[in-house]
Design a protein around this motif. Sequence first.
Motif, PDB file in Angstrom:
ATOM      1  N   LEU A 135       0.823  -1.205   0.000  1.00  0.00           N
ATOM      2  CA  LEU A 135       0.000   0.000   0.000  1.00  0.00           C
ATOM      3  C   LEU A 135       0.863   1.263   0.000  1.00  0.00           C
ATOM      4  CD1 LEU A 135      -2.815  -0.987   2.535  1.00  0.00           C
ATOM      5  CD2 LEU A 135      -2.982  -0.888   0.032  1.00  0.00           C
ATOM      6  N   PHE A 136       1.939   1.256   0.784  1.00  0.00           N
ATOM      7  CA  PHE A 136       2.829   2.416   0.840  1.00  0.00           C
ATOM      8  C   PHE A 136       3.434   2.678  -0.540  1.00  0.00           C
ATOM      9  CE2 PHE A 136       6.896   4.530   1.350  1.00  0.00           C
ATOM     10  CZ  PHE A 136       6.531   5.632   2.108  1.00  0.00           C
ATOM     11  N   ALA A 137       3.912   1.625  -1.193  1.00  0.00           N
ATOM     12  CA  ALA A 137       4.529   1.784  -2.514  1.00  0.00           C
ATOM     13  C   ALA A 137       3.541   2.364  -3.522  1.00  0.00           C
ATOM     14  CB  ALA A 137       5.076   0.442  -3.004  1.00  0.00           C
ATOM     15  N   GLU A 138       2.283   1.938  -3.445  1.00  0.00           N
ATOM     16  CA  GLU A 138       1.259   2.425  -4.366  1.00  0.00           C
ATOM     17  C   GLU A 138       0.797   3.842  -4.040  1.00  0.00           C
ATOM     18  OE1 GLU A 138      -1.911  -0.383  -3.841  1.00  0.00           O
ATOM     19  OE2 GLU A 138      -0.934  -1.935  -5.038  1.00  0.00           O
ATOM     20  N   ASP A 140       2.084   6.282  -1.590  1.00  0.00           N
ATOM     21  CA  ASP A 140       2.971   7.391  -1.221  1.00  0.00           C
ATOM     22  C   ASP A 140       3.115   8.420  -2.353  1.00  0.00           C
ATOM     23  OD1 ASP A 140       4.960   8.691   0.661  1.00  0.00           O
ATOM     24  OD2 ASP A 140       6.310   8.172  -1.005  1.00  0.00           O
ATOM     25  N   PRO A 141       3.333   8.002  -3.601  1.00  0.00           N
ATOM     26  CA  PRO A 141       3.422   9.010  -4.674  1.00  0.00           C
ATOM     27  C   PRO A 141       2.131   9.821  -4.837  1.00  0.00           C
ATOM     28  CG  PRO A 141       4.250   6.885  -5.437  1.00  0.00           C
ATOM     29  CD  PRO A 141       3.605   6.641  -4.101  1.00  0.00           C
ATOM     30  N   LEU A 142       0.985   9.180  -4.600  1.00  0.00           N
ATOM     31  CA  LEU A 142      -0.294   9.890  -4.715  1.00  0.00           C
ATOM     32  C   LEU A 142      -0.457  10.900  -3.583  1.00  0.00           C
ATOM     33  CD1 LEU A 142      -2.575   6.865  -5.683  1.00  0.00           C
ATOM     34  CD2 LEU A 142      -1.616   8.615  -7.211  1.00  0.00           C
ATOM     35  N   TYR A 143      -0.091  10.488  -2.352  1.00  0.00           N
ATOM     36  CA  TYR A 143      -0.151  11.423  -1.228  1.00  0.00           C
ATOM     37  C   TYR A 143       0.717  12.650  -1.532  1.00  0.00           C
ATOM     38  CZ  TYR A 143      -1.860   7.447   1.665  1.00  0.00           C
ATOM     39  OH  TYR A 143      -2.550   6.393   2.183  1.00  0.00           O
ATOM     40  N   ARG A 144       1.931  12.385  -1.977  1.00  0.00           N
ATOM     41  CA  ARG A 144       2.874  13.481  -2.246  1.00  0.00           C
ATOM     42  C   ARG A 144       2.405  14.393  -3.378  1.00  0.00           C
ATOM     43  NH1 ARG A 144       7.512  12.919   0.624  1.00  0.00           N
ATOM     44  NH2 ARG A 144       7.706  10.934   1.724  1.00  0.00           N
ATOM     45  N   SER A 145       1.678  13.820  -4.346  1.00  0.00           N
ATOM     46  CA  SER A 145       1.237  14.611  -5.501  1.00  0.00           C
ATOM     47  C   SER A 145       0.209  15.679  -5.142  1.00  0.00           C
ATOM     48  CB  SER A 145       0.685  13.693  -6.593  1.00  0.00           C
ATOM     49  OG  SER A 145      -0.602  13.197  -6.247  1.00  0.00           O
ATOM     50  N   VAL A 146      -0.526  15.481  -4.049  1.00  0.00           N
ATOM     51  CA  VAL A 146      -1.559  16.459  -3.681  1.00  0.00           C
ATOM     52  C   VAL A 146      -1.233  17.244  -2.410  1.00  0.00           C
ATOM     53  CG1 VAL A 146      -3.449  15.261  -4.846  1.00  0.00           C
ATOM     54  CG2 VAL A 146      -2.968  14.740  -2.461  1.00  0.00           C
ATOM     55  N   ALA A 147      -0.180  16.862  -1.709  1.00  0.00           N
ATOM     56  CA  ALA A 147       0.119  17.478  -0.408  1.00  0.00           C
ATOM     57  C   ALA A 147       0.710  18.878  -0.545  1.00  0.00           C
ATOM     58  CB  ALA A 147       1.083  16.590   0.372  1.00  0.00           C
ATOM     59  N   ASP A 148       0.168  19.785   0.249  1.00  0.00           N
ATOM     60  CA  ASP A 148       0.752  21.117   0.384  1.00  0.00           C
ATOM     61  C   ASP A 148       1.814  21.097   1.484  1.00  0.00           C
ATOM     62  OD1 ASP A 148      -1.013  22.622  -1.464  1.00  0.00           O
ATOM     63  OD2 ASP A 148      -2.566  22.004  -0.044  1.00  0.00           O
ATOM     64  N   ILE A 149       1.594  20.252   2.487  1.00  0.00           N
ATOM     65  CA  ILE A 149       2.491  20.115   3.635  1.00  0.00           C
ATOM     66  C   ILE A 149       2.694  18.625   3.886  1.00  0.00           C
ATOM     67  CG2 ILE A 149       2.748  20.478   6.140  1.00  0.00           C
ATOM     68  CD1 ILE A 149       0.902  22.957   5.808  1.00  0.00           C
TER      69      ILE A 149
END
Length: 172
Positions: A135-138, A140-149
Amino acid sequence: MKMTQSVFLIGPMGAGKSTIGRMLSQELKYEFFDSDKVIEERCGADIPWIFDKEGEAGFREREESVIDELTQQKGIVLSTGGGAVLRSENRQHLASRGTVIYLCTSVDQQLARTARDRNRPLLQTADPEAVLRKLFAERDPLYRSVADIIIETDQRNPRWVIQELKKRLKGE
C-alpha cells in the motif's frame, strides 16, 4: 492560510489522521469530520461490513461521494481514509478545495499502531506487514502529488505535530 480555508489530512492508516485532525480542529476552531466515520454513520454499518457486502469498489464509491460533499465546506478539518487518494476525483477535490497535509509514517509505526485494530479490512490477512508495504509503494506518490504540507509523525507526540502544523499553516 485563509481563515475560511479547510484543512484535509491524508496518509496511510495508523499515521494519526483522526487524532491529529480532532486536535487540529480544536486549535483552529474548525469543525472536524472523519470521512470513514461519516460513511459509517450514513450506512448504519462499520467499514468492515461495507467491505464485506459491497467490496472495496462499493466502499470507494461511498467515500468519493462523502469527500466531494465535505470538501465543499469551508472552515473544516477533514481526516480521510488511507485509500482516499486512489481516485483521481478525490485527489482533485482535496487539492483544489483546501490545504492538504500528508501525515507520513513508516510501515513499522503503522504496524505498531494498527496491530489490534479489527476495523481495518485490508489488514485482516496473514501478513499485514506485506500489505502495508505494498500500500505504501502504491499510495505514497499519490499522497505526495496532492500534499501542500508533508510532516513525519513517527515517534512524534501529537501536540508537537499540531504545533508544527500551526506554524506551517501560517507560513512560518
